[in-house]
Design a protein around this motif. Structure first.
Motif, short mmCIF file in Angstrom:
data_model
loop_
_atom_site.label_atom_id
_atom_site.label_comp_id
_atom_site.label_asym_id
_atom_site.label_seq_id
_atom_site.Cartn_x
_atom_site.Cartn_y
_atom_site.Cartn_z
N SER A 317 0.80 -1.22 0.00
CA SER A 317 0.00 0.00 0.00
C SER A 317 0.84 1.28 0.00
CB SER A 317 -0.95 0.00 1.21
OG SER A 317 -0.20 -0.15 2.41
N ASP A 318 2.02 1.24 0.62
CA ASP A 318 2.85 2.44 0.73
C ASP A 318 3.73 2.55 -0.52
OD1 ASP A 318 4.11 4.68 1.63
OD2 ASP A 318 5.39 3.64 3.09
N THR A 319 3.15 2.96 -1.64
CA THR A 319 3.84 2.95 -2.92
C THR A 319 4.18 4.35 -3.42
OG1 THR A 319 1.73 2.89 -4.10
CG2 THR A 319 2.77 0.78 -3.62
N GLU A 320 5.16 4.40 -4.34
CA GLU A 320 5.56 5.64 -4.99
C GLU A 320 5.70 5.38 -6.49
OE1 GLU A 320 9.11 7.16 -3.24
OE2 GLU A 320 8.33 7.12 -1.18
N LEU A 321 5.66 6.44 -7.26
CA LEU A 321 5.67 6.32 -8.72
C LEU A 321 6.95 5.68 -9.25
CD1 LEU A 321 4.23 6.92 -11.38
CD2 LEU A 321 5.27 9.20 -11.35
N LYS A 322 8.07 5.88 -8.56
CA LYS A 322 9.35 5.37 -9.04
C LYS A 322 9.56 3.89 -8.70
CE LYS A 322 11.70 6.97 -4.84
NZ LYS A 322 12.74 7.86 -4.29
N GLN A 323 8.68 3.30 -7.93
CA GLN A 323 8.87 1.93 -7.47
C GLN A 323 8.36 0.89 -8.48
OE1 GLN A 323 6.87 1.91 -3.68
NE2 GLN A 323 8.57 2.90 -2.62
N VAL A 324 8.96 -0.30 -8.40
CA VAL A 324 8.53 -1.44 -9.21
C VAL A 324 8.22 -2.60 -8.28
CG1 VAL A 324 9.97 -0.69 -11.15
CG2 VAL A 324 10.88 -2.36 -9.54
N VAL A 325 7.42 -3.53 -8.77
CA VAL A 325 7.08 -4.73 -7.99
C VAL A 325 7.53 -5.95 -8.77
CG1 VAL A 325 5.22 -6.14 -7.03
CG2 VAL A 325 5.11 -3.65 -6.85
N TYR A 326 8.24 -6.85 -8.09
CA TYR A 326 8.69 -8.10 -8.71
C TYR A 326 8.19 -9.27 -7.88
CZ TYR A 326 11.70 -11.68 -10.70
OH TYR A 326 12.17 -12.82 -11.33
N ALA A 327 7.26 -10.05 -8.44
CA ALA A 327 6.70 -11.23 -7.76
C ALA A 327 7.30 -12.48 -8.37
CB ALA A 327 5.18 -11.24 -7.88
N TYR A 328 7.87 -13.34 -7.53
CA TYR A 328 8.59 -14.52 -8.04
C TYR A 328 8.20 -15.76 -7.24
CZ TYR A 328 12.49 -17.66 -9.06
OH TYR A 328 13.26 -18.74 -9.42
N LYS A 329 7.83 -16.82 -7.95
CA LYS A 329 7.49 -18.11 -7.37
C LYS A 329 6.47 -18.00 -6.24
CE LYS A 329 11.28 -21.15 -8.64
NZ LYS A 329 12.33 -22.10 -8.20
N CYS A 330 5.37 -17.35 -6.55
CA CYS A 330 4.25 -17.27 -5.62
C CYS A 330 3.16 -18.23 -6.11
CB CYS A 330 3.72 -15.84 -5.53
SG CYS A 330 4.93 -14.68 -4.84
N ASN A 331 2.62 -19.01 -5.21
CA ASN A 331 1.69 -20.07 -5.59
C ASN A 331 0.41 -19.97 -4.77
OD1 ASN A 331 0.76 -22.46 -6.81
ND2 ASN A 331 1.62 -23.72 -5.20
N LYS A 332 -0.72 -20.02 -5.47
CA LYS A 332 -2.05 -20.01 -4.84
C LYS A 332 -2.18 -18.84 -3.86
CE LYS A 332 -2.56 -25.05 -5.20
NZ LYS A 332 -2.74 -26.31 -4.46
N SER A 333 -1.79 -17.67 -4.31
CA SER A 333 -1.82 -16.48 -3.46
C SER A 333 -2.49 -15.32 -4.19
CB SER A 333 -0.40 -16.09 -3.03
OG SER A 333 0.22 -17.14 -2.31
N THR A 334 -2.81 -14.27 -3.43
CA THR A 334 -3.42 -13.07 -4.00
C THR A 334 -2.61 -11.84 -3.55
OG1 THR A 334 -5.62 -14.07 -3.96
CG2 THR A 334 -5.50 -11.68 -4.19
N LEU A 335 -2.25 -11.00 -4.51
CA LEU A 335 -1.46 -9.81 -4.23
C LEU A 335 -2.22 -8.57 -4.69
CD1 LEU A 335 1.17 -8.27 -3.50
CD2 LEU A 335 2.00 -8.83 -5.80
N GLN A 336 -2.39 -7.59 -3.80
CA GLN A 336 -3.04 -6.33 -4.15
C GLN A 336 -2.02 -5.20 -4.02
OE1 GLN A 336 -6.41 -5.23 -1.76
NE2 GLN A 336 -6.92 -3.46 -3.01
N ILE A 337 -1.94 -4.37 -5.05
CA ILE A 337 -1.01 -3.24 -5.06
C ILE A 337 -1.81 -1.96 -5.18
CG2 ILE A 337 0.98 -2.20 -6.21
CD1 ILE A 337 1.57 -5.01 -7.37
N LYS A 338 -1.68 -1.08 -4.19
CA LYS A 338 -2.45 0.16 -4.16
C LYS A 338 -1.59 1.33 -4.61
CE LYS A 338 -5.43 -1.44 -0.39
NZ LYS A 338 -5.97 -1.15 0.97
N GLY A 339 -2.22 2.32 -5.20
CA GLY A 339 -1.50 3.51 -5.64
C GLY A 339 -0.96 3.37 -7.05
#
Length: 449
Positions: A317-339
């Protein structure tokens, strides 16, 4: 003519070096008759050509790329040793061949492990290009089409070399030359295989049968004697995740009168069992499976979400415009990214649900299976590569999004109407290409039936 003269010169250099190695005290590549095999000489041309250029450019780049290149140099050295063995020995049994191929397998595993241990490296695309394609050295165990197998591995590398070109094309020519040299290795290896090993590794028709000692590393020319052969391999961790192993353990000797091909009366009564499967280097899962700790943290400008298993409430939730998200080897999960953030990459995930607000760059889905992505705000581009099963839910604000796909299947885009209900549309997987007299024209086609 100039190219031919250059090739002849490189061959002469290679022959000279091999002759010096096969003299007193050298490990050499001599066959039973004392002459160096033609295909060992030809392999040395690759080593002194594109491989040497790749090693030189890797040294200029330095850092993780140079370390990775040193491993590749060792891998090619082990491959040459195997070719020397095959040129002077008859092919052994499948079980013994597995032992002989173990040093090659270990070198490929080392190259791939280095990449996994350095996922935060600024040169990660370089490491990935090498890691994705190093299984090509397993062509020695592939039949009857080792050449196309190498081509497939080269194509896997190009996904990442294209990224390197994109990042450095206008910045540093050394990285551009590095890409050309590295891909040339696999192109030359395909030509080499086509000429000398069309349907599989060519073994000698004479000489002794290759032994387990062929798998032991040899001492350099003029050096001390080689170490003794390694002991028997450890028992396999898991038949589904390990390659090779002592497949003959526990089997008893079968006499001729018990063999169906020598006793016709048994053919109608006994089931025919397949022999041990040959070693294959195509699967990167040669290392024992390890359970890594889950990660959800901000590392500099990168949010890392790794090794999450069955977690349904992952939130950034605490995100900024310059940031990136890298999700690796996640299984049967849910990820929410705000902003609003720069980009999102999903790599090697299964049954992952991703929900995000706004991305100004790109969302990349790579090597995934059965993933669902929902856009709540805006996104200009979504890239789907080497993925089987992907549902993308667009928002009203993201209907202009470009979706780029390659080597993927079962892709569906869900488009909302004014009432908020979704219409599911399949992304084409079959295409038709025709020549219109000036250029190739490609259009999607419906699958008949």
């Amino acid at each position: 003519m100039a190219e031919l003269a250059g090739l002849v010169q490189r061959l002469e250099v290679a022959v000279g070096r091999l002759e010096s190695m096969s003299g007193p005290g050298g490990s050499g590549g001599a066959s039973a008759g004392g002459a160096v095999s033609a295909y060992v000489e030809a392999f040395d041309v690759i080593a002194s050509g594109s491989l040497a250029q790749y090693l030189s450019l890797s040294q200029k780049i330095g850092g993780d790329v140079q370390k990775h290149a040193d491993m590749m140099k060792q891998a090619f050295s082990v491959q040459k040793q195997l070719l020397q063995t095959a040129s002077s020995s008859q092919k052994p049994s499948d079980a013994l061949l597995t032992t002989i191929l173990q040093p090659m397998s270990k070198m490929m595993q080392q190259v791939q492990t280095f990449r996994e241990q350095n996922r935060t490296s600024p040169l990660f695309n370089h490491l990935s290009a090498v890691s994705e394609s190093v299984p090509a050295l397993g062509w020695v165990a592939m039949a009857p089409k080792p050449g196309p197998f190498v081509k497939e591995m080269q194509d896997a590398a190009m996904f990442y070399t294209n990224r390197v070109l994109k990042d450095y094309k206008e910045k540093d020519k050394v990285h551009v030359d590095w890409v050309k040299a590295y891909l040339s290795i696999w192109t030359e290896l395909q030509n080499y295989i086509k000429q000398h090993h069309t349907t599989g590794l060519t073994w000698s028709k004479s000489g002794p049968v290759a032994s387990a000692s062929a798998a032991a590393p040899r001492a350099p020319a003029g050096g001390c004697a080689p170490p003794p052969p390694p002991g028997p391999p450890p028992p396999p961790m898991d038949c589904s995740s390990s390659v090779g192993g002592d497949v003959t353990t526990g089997l008893k000797h079968v006499s001729d009168d018990q063999k169906t091909h020598k006793n016709p009366t048994l053919r109608g009564n006994a089931p025919v069992r397949a022999g041990p499967k040959p070693f294959t280097a195509a699967k990167p899962a040669m290392a024992p499976t390890r359970t890594l700790p889950p990660v959800l943290e901000l590392d500099g400008k990168k949010w890392k979400v790794e090794n999450q298993e069955g977690v349904q409430d992952l939130v950034i939730s605490d995100t900024e415009l310059k940031q990136v998200v890298y999700a690796y080897k996640c299984n049967k999960s849910t990820l929410q990214i705000k902003g609003k953030i720069n980009s999102i990459t999903i790599d090697n995930c299964k049954k992952l649900g991703l929900v995000f607000d706004d991305v100004v760059g790109i969302v990349e889905i790579i090597n995934c299976k059965d993933v669902k992505v929902q856009v709540m705000g805006k996104i200009p581009t979504i890239s789907i590569n080497k993925t089987d099963g992907c549902h993308v839910y667009l928002s009203q604000d993201s209907l202009a999004c470009e979706i780029v796909s390659a080597k993927s299947s079962e892709m569906n885009i869900l488009v909302p109407n004014k009432e908020g209900e979704f219409t599911e549309l399949a992304v084409p997987e079959q295409f038709k290409t025709v020549w219109d007299g000036k250029k190739l024209v490609t259009t999607s086609t419906e699958i008949a039936g």
